[in-house]
Design a protein around this motif. Sequence first.
Motif, PDB file in Angstrom:
ATOM      1  N   GLY A   1      10.227 -14.897 -35.586  1.00 52.83           N
ATOM      2  CA  GLY A   1       8.799 -15.036 -35.799  1.00 52.83           C
ATOM      3  C   GLY A   1       8.048 -15.005 -34.485  1.00 52.83           C
ATOM      4  N   ASP A   2       6.730 -14.868 -34.568  1.00 53.23           N
ATOM      5  CA  ASP A   2       5.905 -14.845 -33.358  1.00 53.23           C
ATOM      6  C   ASP A   2       6.140 -16.098 -32.525  1.00 53.23           C
ATOM      7  OD1 ASP A   2       4.828 -12.461 -34.159  1.00 53.23           O
ATOM      8  OD2 ASP A   2       2.965 -13.339 -34.956  1.00 53.23           O
ATOM      9  N   GLY A   3       6.253 -15.888 -31.215  1.00 50.37           N
ATOM     10  CA  GLY A   3       6.393 -17.004 -30.295  1.00 50.37           C
ATOM     11  C   GLY A   3       7.804 -17.475 -30.054  1.00 50.37           C
ATOM     12  N   VAL A   4       8.789 -16.881 -30.736  1.00 49.78           N
ATOM     13  CA  VAL A   4      10.182 -17.309 -30.573  1.00 49.78           C
ATOM     14  C   VAL A   4      10.861 -16.432 -29.527  1.00 49.78           C
ATOM     15  CG1 VAL A   4      12.410 -17.666 -31.683  1.00 49.78           C
ATOM     16  CG2 VAL A   4      10.298 -18.078 -32.959  1.00 49.78           C
ATOM     17  N   SER A   5      11.509 -17.077 -28.582  1.00 51.16           N
ATOM     18  CA  SER A   5      12.264 -16.348 -27.560  1.00 51.16           C
ATOM     19  C   SER A   5      13.540 -17.127 -27.261  1.00 51.16           C
ATOM     20  CB  SER A   5      11.431 -16.172 -26.285  1.00 51.16           C
ATOM     21  OG  SER A   5      11.084 -17.440 -25.741  1.00 51.16           O
ATOM     22  N   GLY A   6      14.446 -16.493 -26.555  1.00 55.87           N
ATOM     23  CA  GLY A   6      15.694 -17.164 -26.196  1.00 55.87           C
ATOM     24  C   GLY A   6      16.835 -16.892 -27.148  1.00 55.87           C
ATOM     25  N   LEU A   7      16.606 -16.078 -28.182  1.00 56.83           N
ATOM     26  CA  LEU A   7      17.647 -15.678 -29.112  1.00 56.83           C
ATOM     27  C   LEU A   7      17.714 -14.167 -29.173  1.00 56.83           C
ATOM     28  CD1 LEU A   7      17.215 -18.007 -32.245  1.00 56.83           C
ATOM     29  CD2 LEU A   7      19.168 -17.970 -30.697  1.00 56.83           C
ATOM     30  N   SER A   8      18.909 -13.650 -29.424  1.00 60.83           N
ATOM     31  CA  SER A   8      19.089 -12.205 -29.555  1.00 60.83           C
ATOM     32  C   SER A   8      19.373 -11.850 -31.006  1.00 60.83           C
ATOM     33  CB  SER A   8      20.262 -11.735 -28.686  1.00 60.83           C
ATOM     34  OG  SER A   8      20.049 -12.084 -27.331  1.00 60.83           O
ATOM     35  N   ILE A   9      18.845 -10.731 -31.465  1.00 61.30           N
ATOM     36  CA  ILE A   9      19.150 -10.250 -32.803  1.00 61.30           C
ATOM     37  C   ILE A   9      20.663 -10.041 -32.908  1.00 61.30           C
ATOM     38  CG2 ILE A   9      18.778  -8.445 -34.503  1.00 61.30           C
ATOM     39  CD1 ILE A   9      16.320 -10.185 -33.937  1.00 61.30           C
ATOM     40  N   GLY A  10      21.253 -10.551 -33.968  1.00 65.18           N
ATOM     41  CA  GLY A  10      22.694 -10.435 -34.164  1.00 65.18           C
ATOM     42  C   GLY A  10      23.494 -11.602 -33.623  1.00 65.18           C
ATOM     43  N   GLU A  11      22.837 -12.514 -32.906  1.00 58.83           N
ATOM     44  CA  GLU A  11      23.543 -13.670 -32.342  1.00 58.83           C
ATOM     45  C   GLU A  11      24.006 -14.601 -33.467  1.00 58.83           C
ATOM     46  OE1 GLU A  11      22.781 -17.265 -29.056  1.00 58.83           O
ATOM     47  OE2 GLU A  11      21.335 -15.632 -29.301  1.00 58.83           O
ATOM     48  N   SER A  12      25.240 -15.123 -33.324  1.00 58.05           N
ATOM     49  CA  SER A  12      25.818 -16.009 -34.321  1.00 58.05           C
ATOM     50  C   SER A  12      25.450 -17.464 -34.017  1.00 58.05           C
ATOM     51  CB  SER A  12      27.341 -15.851 -34.343  1.00 58.05           C
ATOM     52  OG  SER A  12      27.929 -16.636 -35.347  1.00 58.05           O
ATOM     53  N   VAL A  13      24.896 -18.153 -35.007  1.00 57.41           N
ATOM     54  CA  VAL A  13      24.396 -19.512 -34.795  1.00 57.41           C
ATOM     55  C   VAL A  13      24.735 -20.395 -35.994  1.00 57.41           C
ATOM     56  CG1 VAL A  13      22.486 -18.889 -33.254  1.00 57.41           C
ATOM     57  CG2 VAL A  13      22.143 -18.843 -35.737  1.00 57.41           C
ATOM     58  N   ALA A  14      24.768 -21.708 -35.727  1.00 57.81           N
ATOM     59  CA  ALA A  14      24.912 -22.711 -36.779  1.00 57.81           C
ATOM     60  C   ALA A  14      23.582 -23.415 -36.961  1.00 57.81           C
ATOM     61  CB  ALA A  14      25.997 -23.723 -36.400  1.00 57.81           C
ATOM     62  N   VAL A  15      23.298 -23.831 -38.182  1.00 55.43           N
ATOM     63  CA  VAL A  15      22.046 -24.510 -38.490  1.00 55.43           C
ATOM     64  C   VAL A  15      22.252 -26.017 -38.443  1.00 55.43           C
ATOM     65  CG1 VAL A  15      20.206 -24.822 -40.189  1.00 55.43           C
ATOM     66  CG2 VAL A  15      21.348 -22.601 -39.985  1.00 55.43           C
ATOM     67  N   TYR A  16      21.447 -26.690 -37.614  1.00 53.12           N
ATOM     68  CA  TYR A  16      21.397 -28.154 -37.618  1.00 53.12           C
ATOM     69  C   TYR A  16      20.506 -28.576 -38.772  1.00 53.12           C
ATOM     70  CZ  TYR A  16      20.132 -32.900 -36.168  1.00 53.12           C
ATOM     71  OH  TYR A  16      19.899 -34.252 -36.147  1.00 53.12           O
ATOM     72  N   GLY A  17      21.076 -29.308 -39.744  1.00 54.32           N
ATOM     73  CA  GLY A  17      20.406 -29.507 -41.016  1.00 54.32           C
ATOM     74  C   GLY A  17      19.336 -30.577 -41.121  1.00 54.32           C
ATOM     75  N   PRO A  18      19.504 -31.772 -40.512  1.00 59.25           N
ATOM     76  CA  PRO A  18      18.519 -32.837 -40.745  1.00 59.25           C
ATOM     77  C   PRO A  18      17.252 -32.646 -39.908  1.00 59.25           C
ATOM     78  CG  PRO A  18      20.296 -33.655 -39.345  1.00 59.25           C
ATOM     79  CD  PRO A  18      20.693 -32.267 -39.779  1.00 59.25           C
ATOM     80  N   TRP A  19      16.381 -31.760 -40.388  1.00 55.37           N
ATOM     81  CA  TRP A  19      15.177 -31.417 -39.643  1.00 55.37           C
ATOM     82  C   TRP A  19      14.220 -32.600 -39.564  1.00 55.37           C
ATOM     83  CZ3 TRP A  19      14.047 -26.126 -42.486  1.00 55.37           C
ATOM     84  CH2 TRP A  19      15.088 -25.231 -42.177  1.00 55.37           C
ATOM     85  N   GLY A  20      13.604 -32.737 -38.396  1.00 48.15           N
ATOM     86  CA  GLY A  20      12.605 -33.782 -38.185  1.00 48.15           C
ATOM     87  C   GLY A  20      11.327 -33.206 -37.615  1.00 48.15           C
ATOM     88  N   CYS A  21      10.439 -34.105 -37.189  1.00 49.82           N
ATOM     89  CA  CYS A  21       9.136 -33.665 -36.685  1.00 49.82           C
ATOM     90  C   CYS A  21       9.223 -33.104 -35.274  1.00 49.82           C
ATOM     91  CB  CYS A  21       8.144 -34.827 -36.728  1.00 49.82           C
ATOM     92  SG  CYS A  21       8.474 -36.148 -35.521  1.00 49.82           S
TER      93      CYS A  21
END
Length: 346
Positions: free
Chosen positions: A72-92
């Motif tokens: 999305g707009d404003g997101v940097s530091g990640l590459s398309i195709g990069e493998s990642v895990a999702v940290y689930g307990p989202w907070g503010c």
Amino acid sequence: MKAVQYRAVGSAPEVVTVPDPEPGPGQVLLKVTAAGVCHSDIAVMSWPAEQIPFPLPLTLGHEGVGTVAALGDGVSGLSIGESVAVYGPWGCGTCVKCAEGKENYCLRAKELGITPPGLGSPGAMAEYMIVDDLRHLVPLGDLDPVQAVPLTDAGLTPYHAIKRSLPKLVPGATAVVIGAGGLGHVAIQLLRAMTAVRVIALDVSEDKLALARAVGAHETVLSDEHAAAKVRELTGGVGAQVVLDFVGAPPTVATAGAAAAIDSDVTIVGLGGGALPVGFGSLPYSTTVTSPYWGSRSELAEVLDLARAGSVEVHVETYTLDEAPLAYERLHHGKINGRAVILPNG
């Protein structure tokens, strides 16, 4: 795209077709590689309508890994195709607890309507998912996504619980693990990797007790009305310095209290609805009873590092997205040995 949803109170999960998601500002779109099937989902799906804190239908899956598909707009530091895990307990992201990386204990999540993926927000049991913020992604590197996905909960949650009790997990001490399923069989490995304690595993299933022995339990005990007495026998009458209950049902919670030593930790992780009375004379002196939730962002990175070091390996059964309802049915009937993993794009 296809997704697995809980659509109506009391109904079974269904495979449905929903619109493809698109990332908004600050969001990340993942092509899901793997999603974990968890007893927590079954607990949520058993709640009556007045207990469910989020609207239905809901795309399930609070354990997720994937590859970056769009930013999305404003997101940097990640590459398309990069493998990642999702940290689930989202907070503010801004309260005192979030500033410490402990978004699992966010002070404002309820107030702001922030919910984890699969437990309020659309989850990972779909071909694609939206992650609300870059900080909720942890690089996987060369880790196998199928092996890694359960670590986002079934690894992180027991790791957090064990880490809290490390001062009591000294050589010569005993740790009891109640429930040798998805979380419990990982907890046994973590205890062996992180401590020098004796590990006693309890379960009602001989298959799960066999798995517990295979992953490092020193002793296994059938989880029945005699289990606490057996633990005391194995510990010379002392009891266990740490008891981790990954079931949390009234009978197992009672066993946990009865198996605890003086100055011990009893940690109730499972969502089985049990409660342990605390008060003078109800438990051995100085027993601490806690009910933790998930784990911190930094702890997830630590769990993944343990996996890279070969210290923990999840026993998995894989299913296609169309087979997800079957996986839930098998889990409900206690037929999953380890963790079920859905491959949405596999």
